[in-house]
Design a protein around this motif. Structure first.
Motif, PDB file in Angstrom:
ATOM      1  N   LYS A  58     -12.169 -14.576   5.903  1.00 27.58           N
ATOM      2  CA  LYS A  58     -10.775 -14.157   5.744  1.00 27.58           C
ATOM      3  C   LYS A  58      -9.896 -15.327   5.301  1.00 27.58           C
ATOM      4  O   LYS A  58      -9.890 -16.386   5.923  1.00 27.58           O
ATOM      5  CB  LYS A  58     -10.271 -13.598   7.073  1.00 27.58           C
ATOM      6  CG  LYS A  58      -8.847 -13.120   7.036  1.00 27.58           C
ATOM      7  CD  LYS A  58      -8.779 -11.603   7.120  1.00 27.58           C
ATOM      8  CE  LYS A  58      -7.328 -11.143   7.010  1.00 27.58           C
ATOM      9  NZ  LYS A  58      -7.172  -9.995   6.138  1.00 27.58           N
ATOM     10  N   LYS A  59      -9.202 -15.116   4.185  1.00 31.88           N
ATOM     11  CA  LYS A  59      -8.292 -16.139   3.621  1.00 31.88           C
ATOM     12  C   LYS A  59      -9.023 -17.426   3.226  1.00 31.88           C
ATOM     13  O   LYS A  59      -8.404 -18.474   3.050  1.00 31.88           O
ATOM     14  CB  LYS A  59      -7.160 -16.453   4.606  1.00 31.88           C
ATOM     15  CG  LYS A  59      -6.229 -15.289   4.869  1.00 31.88           C
ATOM     16  CD  LYS A  59      -5.347 -14.999   3.665  1.00 31.88           C
ATOM     17  CE  LYS A  59      -4.448 -13.789   3.913  1.00 31.88           C
ATOM     18  NZ  LYS A  59      -3.733 -13.385   2.688  1.00 31.88           N
ATOM     19  N   ASN A  60     -10.320 -17.346   3.117  1.00 30.87           N
ATOM     20  CA  ASN A  60     -11.125 -18.497   2.714  1.00 30.87           C
ATOM     21  C   ASN A  60     -11.353 -18.424   1.210  1.00 30.87           C
ATOM     22  O   ASN A  60     -10.931 -17.474   0.545  1.00 30.87           O
ATOM     23  CB  ASN A  60     -12.460 -18.450   3.469  1.00 30.87           C
ATOM     24  CG  ASN A  60     -12.978 -19.831   3.824  1.00 30.87           C
ATOM     25  OD1 ASN A  60     -12.777 -20.790   3.072  1.00 30.87           O
ATOM     26  ND2 ASN A  60     -13.658 -19.923   4.955  1.00 30.87           N
ATOM     27  N   LYS A  61     -12.031 -19.435   0.677  1.00 29.12           N
ATOM     28  CA  LYS A  61     -12.351 -19.442  -0.757  1.00 29.12           C
ATOM     29  C   LYS A  61     -13.767 -19.967  -0.946  1.00 29.12           C
ATOM     30  O   LYS A  61     -14.221 -20.804  -0.183  1.00 29.12           O
ATOM     31  CB  LYS A  61     -11.418 -20.398  -1.517  1.00 29.12           C
ATOM     32  CG  LYS A  61      -9.992 -19.952  -1.632  1.00 29.12           C
ATOM     33  CD  LYS A  61      -9.185 -21.007  -2.389  1.00 29.12           C
ATOM     34  CE  LYS A  61      -7.715 -20.616  -2.441  1.00 29.12           C
ATOM     35  NZ  LYS A  61      -6.901 -21.599  -3.148  1.00 29.12           N
ATOM     36  N   PHE A  62     -14.416 -19.493  -1.999  1.00 29.25           N
ATOM     37  CA  PHE A  62     -15.696 -20.096  -2.384  1.00 29.25           C
ATOM     38  C   PHE A  62     -15.359 -21.322  -3.234  1.00 29.25           C
ATOM     39  O   PHE A  62     -14.713 -21.213  -4.276  1.00 29.25           O
ATOM     40  CB  PHE A  62     -16.540 -19.115  -3.200  1.00 29.25           C
ATOM     41  CG  PHE A  62     -16.938 -17.886  -2.442  1.00 29.25           C
ATOM     42  CD1 PHE A  62     -17.647 -17.978  -1.256  1.00 29.25           C
ATOM     43  CD2 PHE A  62     -16.619 -16.625  -2.921  1.00 29.25           C
ATOM     44  CE1 PHE A  62     -18.028 -16.836  -0.550  1.00 29.25           C
ATOM     45  CE2 PHE A  62     -16.994 -15.476  -2.230  1.00 29.25           C
ATOM     46  CZ  PHE A  62     -17.696 -15.591  -1.039  1.00 29.25           C
ATOM     47  N   LYS A  63     -15.812 -22.453  -2.751  1.00 23.12           N
ATOM     48  CA  LYS A  63     -15.412 -23.715  -3.382  1.00 23.12           C
ATOM     49  C   LYS A  63     -16.411 -24.155  -4.459  1.00 23.12           C
ATOM     50  O   LYS A  63     -16.034 -24.689  -5.503  1.00 23.12           O
ATOM     51  CB  LYS A  63     -15.352 -24.770  -2.275  1.00 23.12           C
ATOM     52  CG  LYS A  63     -14.679 -26.056  -2.620  1.00 23.12           C
ATOM     53  CD  LYS A  63     -14.504 -26.847  -1.312  1.00 23.12           C
ATOM     54  CE  LYS A  63     -14.587 -28.340  -1.539  1.00 23.12           C
ATOM     55  NZ  LYS A  63     -14.706 -29.044  -0.237  1.00 23.12           N
ATOM     56  N   SER A  64     -17.688 -23.959  -4.185  1.00 21.33           N
ATOM     57  CA  SER A  64     -18.745 -24.305  -5.146  1.00 21.33           C
ATOM     58  C   SER A  64     -19.999 -23.556  -4.722  1.00 21.33           C
ATOM     59  O   SER A  64     -19.990 -22.876  -3.705  1.00 21.33           O
ATOM     60  CB  SER A  64     -19.010 -25.817  -5.112  1.00 21.33           C
ATOM     61  OG  SER A  64     -19.632 -26.159  -3.887  1.00 21.33           O
ATOM     62  N   SER A  65     -21.064 -23.708  -5.490  1.00 22.34           N
ATOM     63  CA  SER A  65     -22.315 -23.086  -5.057  1.00 22.34           C
ATOM     64  C   SER A  65     -23.496 -23.995  -5.345  1.00 22.34           C
ATOM     65  O   SER A  65     -23.444 -24.832  -6.249  1.00 22.34           O
ATOM     66  CB  SER A  65     -22.510 -21.730  -5.741  1.00 22.34           C
ATOM     67  OG  SER A  65     -22.906 -21.891  -7.084  1.00 22.34           O
ATOM     68  N   ASN A  66     -24.520 -23.817  -4.533  1.00 23.19           N
ATOM     69  CA  ASN A  66     -25.770 -24.564  -4.712  1.00 23.19           C
ATOM     70  C   ASN A  66     -26.933 -23.605  -4.590  1.00 23.19           C
ATOM     71  O   ASN A  66     -26.946 -22.760  -3.695  1.00 23.19           O
ATOM     72  CB  ASN A  66     -25.935 -25.605  -3.604  1.00 23.19           C
ATOM     73  CG  ASN A  66     -24.917 -26.705  -3.704  1.00 23.19           C
ATOM     74  OD1 ASN A  66     -24.978 -27.544  -4.583  1.00 23.19           O
ATOM     75  ND2 ASN A  66     -23.945 -26.684  -2.801  1.00 23.19           N
ATOM     76  N   ARG A  67     -27.899 -23.768  -5.473  1.00 21.99           N
ATOM     77  CA  ARG A  67     -29.114 -22.966  -5.362  1.00 21.99           C
ATOM     78  C   ARG A  67     -30.220 -23.819  -4.770  1.00 21.99           C
ATOM     79  O   ARG A  67     -30.347 -24.995  -5.098  1.00 21.99           O
ATOM     80  CB  ARG A  67     -29.547 -22.468  -6.741  1.00 21.99           C
ATOM     81  CG  ARG A  67     -30.777 -21.568  -6.706  1.00 21.99           C
ATOM     82  CD  ARG A  67     -31.422 -21.439  -8.057  1.00 21.99           C
ATOM     83  NE  ARG A  67     -31.768 -22.724  -8.615  1.00 21.99           N
ATOM     84  CZ  ARG A  67     -32.791 -23.469  -8.204  1.00 21.99           C
ATOM     85  NH1 ARG A  67     -33.595 -23.041  -7.243  1.00 21.99           N
ATOM     86  NH2 ARG A  67     -33.036 -24.642  -8.753  1.00 21.99           N
ATOM     87  N   TYR A  68     -30.976 -23.229  -3.879  1.00 16.26           N
ATOM     88  CA  TYR A  68     -32.170 -23.913  -3.363  1.00 16.26           C
ATOM     89  C   TYR A  68     -33.265 -22.876  -3.254  1.00 16.26           C
ATOM     90  O   TYR A  68     -33.129 -21.908  -2.507  1.00 16.26           O
ATOM     91  CB  TYR A  68     -31.901 -24.571  -1.997  1.00 16.26           C
ATOM     92  CG  TYR A  68     -32.990 -25.540  -1.593  1.00 16.26           C
ATOM     93  CD1 TYR A  68     -32.831 -26.922  -1.739  1.00 16.26           C
ATOM     94  CD2 TYR A  68     -34.218 -25.068  -1.110  1.00 16.26           C
ATOM     95  CE1 TYR A  68     -33.835 -27.798  -1.396  1.00 16.26           C
ATOM     96  CE2 TYR A  68     -35.233 -25.942  -0.771  1.00 16.26           C
ATOM     97  CZ  TYR A  68     -35.035 -27.310  -0.913  1.00 16.26           C
ATOM     98  OH  TYR A  68     -36.042 -28.190  -0.579  1.00 16.26           O
ATOM     99  N   GLY A  69     -34.333 -23.056  -3.998  1.00 13.83           N
ATOM    100  CA  GLY A  69     -35.392 -22.050  -4.030  1.00 13.83           C
ATOM    101  C   GLY A  69     -34.811 -20.724  -4.480  1.00 13.83           C
ATOM    102  O   GLY A  69     -34.128 -20.647  -5.505  1.00 13.83           O
TER     103      GLY A  69
END
Length: 264
Positions: free
Chosen positions: A49-60
């Motif tokens: 809630k009221k948060n944001k996706f800042k970046s993403s990382n893939r692993y496997g």
DNA sequence: ACATTGACCTGAGAGC
DNA sequence: TGCTCTCAGGTCAATG
């Protein structure tokens, strides 16, 4: 259909990065709570809630979405999972299990038809990876031919099973293990101790190349290199190299496919 | 330590 | 057209 292995998750990551980053999450709708498995609906919705996706990382085969207020939302796609960003409510995809509503009025759907995927939360990526006993990512720069060879030889099993073992190398599943072995001309049931270092080097190079190349053409198999086995799966497809029949082979309960002529 | 099997779960598509 | 039923194969757990 997309079977979410490493290249497919790269594709999802690209889609995610291009659409869902840095927007305030207004609401998270969990359409089917069973997809959460380890966490409660309340925990997920309040964390986002009221948060944001800042970046993403893939692993496997996992995608970690870093949250602005700390921690990560983890997407695992099971066999039938995917992500889709959409604008109008009526565009909501079928089998959407969780929907994130953003402040700008757009939405991100986590789709999972067979419910074999999972959404989870963690404070720390490394501890999650450790807890799930994931090996080194197949495309990690730290994985070289030498280490790859050591990992493969550390198990006495067949090549296909070793390639798909997420504890050794993370990211390869049924479809791409078949492709990697096909391109290297190795039989899926050949034992890991039957290869010399030169063959392992070739296998390693093909693994890297195939995973990278495939990630560019997810959902458009016709654009893959002409000598790929992948588009010829499940059908009367013939071997793109010798023209012979592709055969099914059961390896560790998986439905493998190979060319008995090219893969001795 | 590895192999084998089954459970989880659902719906697309095949076959009748 | 509509029904039934096989099959897909990621991961985990139990058993041999």
């Amino acid at each position: 259909m997309i079977m979410p292995e490493l290249p497919d998750v790269i594709h999802f990551k690209n889609h995610f990065d291009n659409t869902a980053l840095n927007q305030t999450i207004e609401k998270t709708s969990v359409q089917n709570e069973k997809i959460l498995k380890e966490i409660s609906k309340q925990k997920l919705t309040s964390w986002l809630k009221k948060n944001k996706f800042k970046s993403s990382n893939r692993y496997g085969k996992y995608l970690f979405a870093e949250l602005a207020k700390g921690g990560y939302l983890i997407f695992h796609f099971g066999m039938t999972g995917s992500l889709a960003y959409f604008k109008e409510e009526k565009e909501e995809p079928r089998h959407a299990r969780v929907i994130f509503d953003f402040e700008n009025g757009n939405h991100l759907a986590y789709i999972c038809r067979r419910m074999l995927g999972e959404l989870d939360l963690t404070e720390d990526m490394d501890s999650f990876i450790e807890d799930h006993e994931l090996g080194i990512d197949a495309l990690s720069d730290e994985l070289d031919a030498k280490r790859f060879t050591e990992l493969m030889k550390s198990r006495r099993s067949d090549l296909k099973t070793a390639l798909m073992n997420q504890e050794l190398i993370a990211g390869i599943g049924n479809v791409y293990s078949d492709e990697i072995l096909f391109q290297t001309g190795l039989h899926p049931k050949k034992r890991t101790d039957e290869l010399d270092d030169k063959q392992y080097k070739k296998l390693f190079q093909n693994m890297k190349r195939i995973l990278k190349t495939s990630s560019k053409y997810i959902g458009q198999v016709h654009r893959l290199p002409k000598n790929y086995l992948l588009p010829n799966r499940d059908g009367e497809g013939n071997c793109p190299k010798c023209g012979g029949p592709i055969e099914k082979i059961n390896v560790s309960g998986r439905n493998g496919q190979y060319c008995p002529n090219c893969q001795q």
